[in-house]
Design a protein around this motif. Structure first.
Motif, PDB file in Angstrom:
ATOM      1  N   CYS A  68       0.712  -1.139  -0.014  1.00 11.97           N
ATOM      2  CA  CYS A  68       0.042  -0.076  -0.123  1.00 11.97           C
ATOM      3  C   CYS A  68       0.891   1.212  -0.132  1.00 11.97           C
ATOM      4  O   CYS A  68       0.601   2.185  -0.589  1.00 11.97           O
ATOM      5  CB  CYS A  68      -1.009  -0.160   1.276  1.00 11.97           C
ATOM      6  SG  CYS A  68      -2.371  -1.184   1.185  1.00 11.97           S
ATOM      7  N   HIS A  76      -4.604   3.917   1.554  1.00  5.80           N
ATOM      8  CA  HIS A  76      -3.804   4.043   2.576  1.00  5.80           C
ATOM      9  C   HIS A  76      -2.483   4.804   2.307  1.00  5.80           C
ATOM     10  O   HIS A  76      -1.437   4.337   2.755  1.00  5.80           O
ATOM     11  CB  HIS A  76      -3.270   2.478   2.998  1.00  5.80           C
ATOM     12  CG  HIS A  76      -4.559   1.641   3.319  1.00  5.80           C
ATOM     13  ND1 HIS A  76      -4.925   0.557   2.638  1.00  5.80           N
ATOM     14  CD2 HIS A  76      -5.403   1.842   4.149  1.00  5.80           C
ATOM     15  CE1 HIS A  76      -5.876   0.329   3.124  1.00  5.80           C
ATOM     16  NE2 HIS A  76      -6.166   0.732   4.136  1.00  5.80           N
ATOM     17  N   HIS A 118      -3.498  -4.518   1.471  1.00 10.57           N
ATOM     18  CA  HIS A 118      -4.774  -4.300   2.388  1.00 10.57           C
ATOM     19  C   HIS A 118      -5.944  -5.526   1.805  1.00 10.57           C
ATOM     20  O   HIS A 118      -6.542  -5.934   2.656  1.00 10.57           O
ATOM     21  CB  HIS A 118      -5.308  -2.946   2.232  1.00 10.57           C
ATOM     22  CG  HIS A 118      -5.963  -2.617   0.932  1.00 10.57           C
ATOM     23  ND1 HIS A 118      -5.460  -1.464   0.127  1.00 10.57           N
ATOM     24  CD2 HIS A 118      -7.124  -3.080   0.136  1.00 10.57           C
ATOM     25  CE1 HIS A 118      -6.501  -1.280  -0.987  1.00 10.57           C
ATOM     26  NE2 HIS A 118      -7.248  -2.034  -0.650  1.00 10.57           N
TER      27      HIS A 118
HETATM   28 ZN   LIG Z   1      -4.303  -0.103   0.645  1.00 15.50          ZN
END
Ligand SMILES: [Zn+2]
Length: 143
Positions: A68, A76, A118
């Motif tokens: 991320c 993020h 994620h």
């Molecule tokens: Zn992410």
């Protein structure tokens, strides 16, 4: 902004973060492929453009697992508060490189799949489903 970290030190730090971040997500996907009985893949494929994390040669599917932070995830992306400009440029160039690799592979007939760190953490089965769909295989265990 004064840079308090030497260039050398910074590249050491980056290398550490990079390999660590990539490795844990890669291993995670590796475990998922194995536990879902998905076969026919290779890891860290140096002979394919962009060095995909996973490659299914027969189906010509290349899978990238994107951290991320490093790949500028839309959810993020948190740029550190020091050396902001440096990090922004770094991540921007990563995104540009990802796009470039994506296009090149598509031109060569590859199916490209990018999976976010994620996604692997929060909905691993979803990631597996996406891979299976790309591979176009039947897997009765996956609904
Ligand atoms: Zn992410």
């Amino acid at each position: 902004m004064v840079d308090t970290v030497s260039k050398e030190k910074r590249s050491q730090m980056m290398a550490a973060v990079h390999s660590k971040g990539n490795r844990s997500t890669e291993l995670r996907l590796r475990d998922l492929l194995i536990s879902n009985n998905i076969v026919g893949w290779r890891v860290n494929v140096a002979d394919v453009i962009g060095r995909p994390d996973f490659v299914f040669d027969k189906e010509k599917v290349a899978v990238f697992v994107d951290g991320c932070f490093w790949h500028g995830c839309y959810k993020h992306r948190s740029i550190p508060s020091s050396n902001t400009e440096y990090w922004e440029n770094k991540i921007k160039s990563n995104i540009a490189r990802d796009k470039h690799v994506h296009r090149k592979l598509r031109c060569l007939g590859w199916h490209v799949l990018r999976i976010w760190e994620h996604e692997l953490e929060k909905s691993p089965q979803n990631a597996i489903r996406r891979i299976v769909r790309k591979l176009n295989r039947d897997n009765p265990d996956l609904k």
